[in-house]
Scaffold this active site. Structure first.
Site, short mmCIF file in Angstrom:
data_model
loop_
_atom_site.label_atom_id
_atom_site.label_comp_id
_atom_site.label_asym_id
_atom_site.label_seq_id
_atom_site.Cartn_x
_atom_site.Cartn_y
_atom_site.Cartn_z
CG ASN A 179 -1.82 1.09 1.37
OD1 ASN A 179 -1.84 1.98 0.53
ND2 ASN A 179 -2.62 1.09 2.41
CB CYS A 180 2.34 3.35 -2.41
SG CYS A 180 3.07 1.85 -2.93
CB VAL A 181 -2.49 5.80 -1.28
CG1 VAL A 181 -2.10 6.05 -2.72
CG2 VAL A 181 -3.35 4.56 -1.15
#
Lengths: 428, 128
Positions: free
Chosen positions: A241-243
């Site tokens: 997950n990069c947000v």
């Protein structure tokens, strides 16, 4: 299942010709690490650096944080199903370089954020300003499809943590923590009068940059699954997950999930910790309803008296959180929610995107809209242009001297919904 | 047609042209169209909001709407109305992030496709 976590306390970090720990100082073979990561032909270049607590260093955009570890006894080496073949983790003995972290950096999309300041105001808000960080900045070869790009950076971080973790293999730990939980009937026979409490952990599982993996399986594809808490403490769960920088659960936070550790601390005293249910967060309403019903059914089958639910993210997952809460309470299972708030800059707005009368016990882990002022850094690891993304949300966010204002939303782990963070409540 | 995508994302229009209701406007206008459809008894298939604040600042949004059910679903009305309120509340103090249009289009498309995949499974199970 019994897991021993041997903590080797790390007090400093430096580069050298080989990777080892001596007197609490972690030495990392930088060239060896880079060569090992470049075995993946999708990686064109790697920059490895060090960021220590107190240094005027800003790391941006952070993708993931991982704790370096090594398995010294039993099955489940590495990250099972991802960096090594699938074997059972959660048992035996694992050595942890406690106080060290691998931080992966790298633009996958232009709007990525996620900042770690190692000093000053910013450091107060992120738990990873206190760790000795090895930063791994990955540039991939040209023309890589975006899903493959994300996977490449994700795996590089895990492999770096494994490479560095090897340093703990022969070292006598400073402390050994034991996590042991038997079968449900066994534990209930031991503590017949204690309430059976389950932990429901929601995970963002919605597609690119919004994923979580369990034993390498994309959790978007699963029905809610029962897990032994030791599995999560022993590398079974990985963040893709990069947000949602402030409230995503990094891999490090899965490895050290505060809710699991706190439930363990009360097990046999105030409650009977019955297990963990891993719950995917879907984007469709039917997916949300299916997951909520399935979770409540599992809780009933396991005889839960109480459930603690933690959310990941903000927005559409609020609906899942409240659906699960409503259905659990309707089933006469007492439910506590852990979530952060999106309550406006003054903290006065309605905190969630949804509401339910049944949500009567809610723990807030902070207001993501709270504005913080960050002074300019002496050194930026990663992409300085990302700072503009960070501050780009409104006019006047960057002052002449480079000081900028941003919302906690952009700070890694600032409002962690599993409670692995710095914000707390104080009685006046 | 069983379901329809309400979107202002040109990338979605390109790929799913036969199933799209294109809104030549803002995310807020997309959400308002979705709300109107839900009030006109169409099912709300995917949630109007993303899963993080950063994606909330995106200039693009695609939402899947179902067939006319013949009834208004009060839960869905509440979800879409709350979503609009929440969206407006945030955007009162923020600006849409226009610097990264292409990336936002791509992310909106991939998140939409996750939802479509999930819906296909469901439609097979429910027999239509």
């Amino acid at each position: 299942m019994k897991l021993e976590i041997g903590r080797i306390h790390i007090k400093d970090i430096q580069f050298g010709d080989s990777t080892f720990v001596e007197d609490g100082v972690l030495t990392v073979d930088k060239a060896g690490l880079i060569a090992s990561l470049k075995e993946d032909e999708r990686i064109k270049d790697v920059q490895v650096d060090i960021a220590r607590p107190g240094e005027k260093v800003r790391i941006i955009p952070v993708k993931d944080v991982i704790e370096p570890r090594v398995k010294v006894e039993g099955t489940g080496a590495g990250f099972p199903g991802v960096t090594s073949k699938t074997t059972q983790c959660g048992q035996g003995r694992t050595h942890v370089l406690y106080g060290a972290a691998v931080v992966t950096v790298g633009d996958i999309v232009g709007f990525q954020e996620g900042v770690i300041d190692m000093w000053g105001e910013g450091a107060k808000w992120t738990p990873f300003s206190k760790t000795y960080n090895v930063t791994v900045d990955i540039q991939v070869v040209e023309g890589l499809e975006v899903h493959t790009h994300e996977e490449t950076v994700r795996l590089a971080g895990l492999r770096a943590a494994e490479f560095i973790g090897q340093a703990g293999k022969e070292v006598e730990p400073d402390e050994v923590l034991t996590y042991e939980l038997g079968g449900m009937f066994e534990e209930t026979a031991k503590y017949p009068n204690l309430p059976k409490v389950l932990y429901v952990e929601m995970m963002i599982t919605q597609g690119l940059l919004h994923d979580t993996y369990i034993y390498g399986v994309n959790a978007q594809t699963i029905l809610p699954s029962v897990m032994h808490p030791n599995e999560e403490l022993d590398n079974a769960v990985i963040s893709g997950n990069c947000v949602a920088a402030c409230d995503k659960i990094t891999t490090y936070q899965h490895q050290n999930n505060s809710v699991i550790l706190d439930l363990y601390a009360q097990h046999g005293k105030e409650l009977n910790f019955t297990g963990v249910i891993m719950v995917p967060e879907h984007t469709t309403l039917s997916g949300k309803l299916r997951v909520a019903d399935y979770t409540v059914k599992l809780a009933k089958m396991l005889g839960a008296d109480g459930v603690i639910v933690s959310e990941e993210g903000y927005g559409n997952p609020d609906s899942d959180l409240l659906m699960i809460c409503k259905k659990l309470e309707d089933a006469k299972i007492k439910t506590v929610l852990i979530t952060d708030e999106c309550a406006g800059r003054d903290g006065l707005s309605q905190p969630l995107a949804d509401t339910a009368a049944e949500a009567v016990a809610v723990v807030s882990t902070g207001n993501v809209s709270h504005v913080v002022t960050l002074p300019p850094a002496e050194k930026v690891i990663g992409n300085p242009e990302s700072i503009a993304v960070l501050a780009g949300g409104w006019k006047g966010a960057v002052l002449e001297d480079g000081t900028m204002m941003c919302e906690l939303n952009a700070v890694i782990g600032a409002t962690s919904e599993i409670g692995y963070h710095n914000v707390t409540c104080r009685l006046y | 047609m069983r379901e329809m995508i309400i979107t202002n994302n040109p990338l979605v229009v390109e790929k799913y042209s036969e199933r799209v209701l294109f809104i030549d406007g803002s995310v807020e206008q997309v959400l308002i169209k979705v709300r109107d459809m839900v009030h006109r008894k169409h099912g709300l298939i995917s949630h109007p909001l993303p899963a993080s604040l950063r994606v909330l600042f995106s200039p693009y949004r695609s939402v899947i709407i179902g067939r006319n059910n013949g009834d208004i679903n009060p839960l869905q009305v509440e979800i879409v109305e709350n979503s609009i309120l929440k969206y407006k509340k945030h955007m009162d103090v923020r600006e849409v992030d226009k610097e990264n249009n292409e990336d936002y289009q791509m992310i909106d498309l991939t998140l939409l496709e996750s939802a479509l995949k999930d819906e296909q499974v469901n439609s097979m199970l429910s027999g239509y």
